[in-house]
Design an enzyme around this catalytic site. Structure first.
Site, PDB file in Angstrom:
ATOM      1  N   LYS A  44       3.201 -12.969   4.087  1.00  0.00           N
ATOM      2  CA  LYS A  44       3.800 -12.572   2.582  1.00  0.00           C
ATOM      3  C   LYS A  44       2.812 -11.298   2.034  1.00  0.00           C
ATOM      4  O   LYS A  44       3.224 -11.141   0.783  1.00  0.00           O
ATOM      5  CB  LYS A  44       3.425 -13.706   1.647  1.00  0.00           C
ATOM      6  N   GLU A  99       4.890  -3.118   6.183  1.00  0.00           N
ATOM      7  CA  GLU A  99       3.671  -3.852   6.387  1.00  0.00           C
ATOM      8  C   GLU A  99       2.563  -3.454   5.697  1.00  0.00           C
ATOM      9  O   GLU A  99       2.721  -2.617   4.753  1.00  0.00           O
ATOM     10  CB  GLU A  99       3.064  -3.797   7.952  1.00  0.00           C
ATOM     11  N   ASP A 100       1.993  -4.405   4.974  1.00  0.00           N
ATOM     12  CA  ASP A 100       0.934  -4.036   4.267  1.00  0.00           C
ATOM     13  C   ASP A 100      -0.090  -3.339   4.811  1.00  0.00           C
ATOM     14  O   ASP A 100      -0.893  -2.318   4.384  1.00  0.00           O
ATOM     15  CB  ASP A 100       0.078  -5.499   3.498  1.00  0.00           C
ATOM     16  N   ASP A 103      -4.193  -3.448  11.097  1.00  0.00           N
ATOM     17  CA  ASP A 103      -5.403  -3.989  11.283  1.00  0.00           C
ATOM     18  C   ASP A 103      -5.479  -3.914  12.750  1.00  0.00           C
ATOM     19  O   ASP A 103      -5.751  -2.858  13.726  1.00  0.00           O
ATOM     20  CB  ASP A 103      -5.759  -5.134  10.696  1.00  0.00           C
ATOM     21  N   VAL A 155     -10.277  -5.685   2.429  1.00  0.00           N
ATOM     22  CA  VAL A 155      -9.627  -5.430   1.191  1.00  0.00           C
ATOM     23  C   VAL A 155      -8.669  -6.282   0.688  1.00  0.00           C
ATOM     24  O   VAL A 155      -8.306  -7.217   1.326  1.00  0.00           O
ATOM     25  CB  VAL A 155      -9.025  -3.914   1.202  1.00  0.00           C
ATOM     26  N   ASP A 161      -4.641 -10.816   0.291  1.00  0.00           N
ATOM     27  CA  ASP A 161      -5.327 -11.954  -0.108  1.00  0.00           C
ATOM     28  C   ASP A 161      -6.708 -12.278   0.607  1.00  0.00           C
ATOM     29  O   ASP A 161      -6.980 -11.753   1.754  1.00  0.00           O
ATOM     30  CB  ASP A 161      -4.478 -13.150   0.081  1.00  0.00           C
ATOM     31  N   ARG A 167      -3.596 -11.424  -4.744  1.00  0.00           N
ATOM     32  CA  ARG A 167      -2.841 -10.908  -4.202  1.00  0.00           C
ATOM     33  C   ARG A 167      -1.836  -9.947  -5.225  1.00  0.00           C
ATOM     34  O   ARG A 167      -1.429  -9.186  -5.421  1.00  0.00           O
ATOM     35  CB  ARG A 167      -1.527 -11.750  -3.629  1.00  0.00           C
TER      36      ARG A 167
HETATM   37  P1  5GP Z   1      -3.642  -7.400  12.248  1.00  0.00           P
HETATM   38  O1  5GP Z   1      -4.898  -7.636  12.723  1.00  0.00           O
HETATM   39  O2  5GP Z   1      -2.715  -8.254  13.007  1.00  0.00           O
HETATM   40  O3  5GP Z   1      -3.036  -6.020  12.457  1.00  0.00           O
HETATM   41  O4  5GP Z   1      -3.309  -7.833  10.859  1.00  0.00           O
HETATM   42  C1  5GP Z   1      -2.986  -9.289  10.639  1.00  0.00           C
HETATM   43  C2  5GP Z   1      -3.195  -9.542   9.255  1.00  0.00           C
HETATM   44  O5  5GP Z   1      -4.434  -9.727   8.616  1.00  0.00           O
HETATM   45  C3  5GP Z   1      -2.449  -8.542   8.126  1.00  0.00           C
HETATM   46  O6  5GP Z   1      -1.105  -8.610   8.027  1.00  0.00           O
HETATM   47  C4  5GP Z   1      -3.287  -9.214   6.831  1.00  0.00           C
HETATM   48  O7  5GP Z   1      -2.449 -10.387   6.468  1.00  0.00           O
HETATM   49  C5  5GP Z   1      -4.554  -9.526   7.226  1.00  0.00           C
HETATM   50  N1  5GP Z   1      -5.705  -8.379   7.244  1.00  0.00           N
HETATM   51  C6  5GP Z   1      -5.940  -7.482   8.084  1.00  0.00           C
HETATM   52  N2  5GP Z   1      -6.893  -6.684   7.351  1.00  0.00           N
HETATM   53  C7  5GP Z   1      -7.037  -7.167   6.023  1.00  0.00           C
HETATM   54  C8  5GP Z   1      -7.754  -6.844   4.967  1.00  0.00           C
HETATM   55  O8  5GP Z   1      -8.455  -5.848   4.970  1.00  0.00           O
HETATM   56  N3  5GP Z   1      -7.707  -7.586   3.654  1.00  0.00           N
HETATM   57  C9  5GP Z   1      -6.825  -8.681   3.756  1.00  0.00           C
HETATM   58  N4  5GP Z   1      -6.658  -9.415   2.690  1.00  0.00           N
HETATM   59  N5  5GP Z   1      -6.252  -9.260   5.044  1.00  0.00           N
HETATM   60  C10 5GP Z   1      -6.241  -8.226   5.942  1.00  0.00           C
HETATM   61 MG    MG Z   2      -3.429 -12.588   4.833  1.00  0.00          MG
END
Ligand code: 5GP
Ligand code: MG
Length: 182
Positions: A44, A99-100, A103, A155, A161, A167
């Site tokens: 979300k 995507e937000d 990472d 962040v 979140d 959020r």
């Molecule tokens: P991934 O590690 O699979 O690229 O990211 C998975 C999820 O981890 C993201 O969609 C997000 O929800 C969460 N995430 C990754 N980095 C951050 C960050 O710096 N802050 C927050 N709040 N969530 C993060």
């Molecule tokens: Mg999250």
């Protein structure tokens, strides 16, 4: 206690986000003219970016969402499952994933593989934030459109979140370490 007092630094202001989304909107409007894209959001964290971004993509399009969850309660295990799948048949369609944050890449990599199996005409990725330093070894996937490349910091805000909070902050900020080290 206010949310603001747990923010160490505002990394990206409301105005910077707004301007960048407008720029990306021009590029995406040109890219998707006459393509009738399906714009996919992964819930979300993306909701705030999604709502602002789609209004700058000025082409006919359809909206749909996916919701992922991890097998265990902990993150970064790499094992994800689809908690809610798309309702749209994307076979032969042009898909734009919003995507937000990109990472480690685990969730985007999983999402792209999952959608690829449905036989779309194309898949592109537009992420608001990119943290390239955090990429998991072996992930070669790249985002086609990036709002901001950011350093390796945790962040919150603008959809992101910590423990389901923050959020609704209108900017992207760095959380004070003492908030999550407690
Ligand atoms: P991934 O590690 O699979 O690229 O990211 C998975 C999820 O981890 C993201 O969609 C997000 O929800 C969460 N995430 C990754 N980095 C951050 C960050 O710096 N802050 C927050 N709040 N969530 C993060
Ligand atoms: Mg999250």
């Amino acid at each position: 206690m206010s949310m603001e007092q747990n923010i160490a630094q505002i990394l990206i202001t409301e105005e910077q986000i707004k301007n960048r989304i407008r720029e990306l909107g021009e590029v995406l409007t040109a890219e998707y003219a006459d393509k009738d894209p399906v714009i996919v959001g992964v819930l979300k964290g993306v909701v705030v970016f999604y709502a602002d971004m789609i209004r700058e993509i000025r082409v006919p399009c359809q909206l749909d969402f996916m919701w992922l969850s991890s097998y265990a309660g902990t993150n970064s295990t790499g094992s994800l499952l689809v908690r809610q799948d798309l309702k749209t048949d994307i076979r032969g369609r042009h898909v734009l994933i919003l995507e937000d944050i990109f990472d480690t890449g685990t969730s985007l990599d999983f999402t792209v593989r999952h959608l690829q199996e449905k036989g779309p005409a194309s898949i592109k990725i537009c992420t608001l934030l990119d943290k390239p330093e955090r990429r998991r070894p072996g992930i070669t996937l790249q985002a086609d459109y990036v709002g901001f490349t950011i350093p390796n910091a945790f962040v919150v805000g603008y959809g992101l979140d910590y423990d389901e909070k923050y959020r609704n902050l209108p900017y992207v900020g760095i959380l004070k370490p003492e908030v999550y080290e407690k």
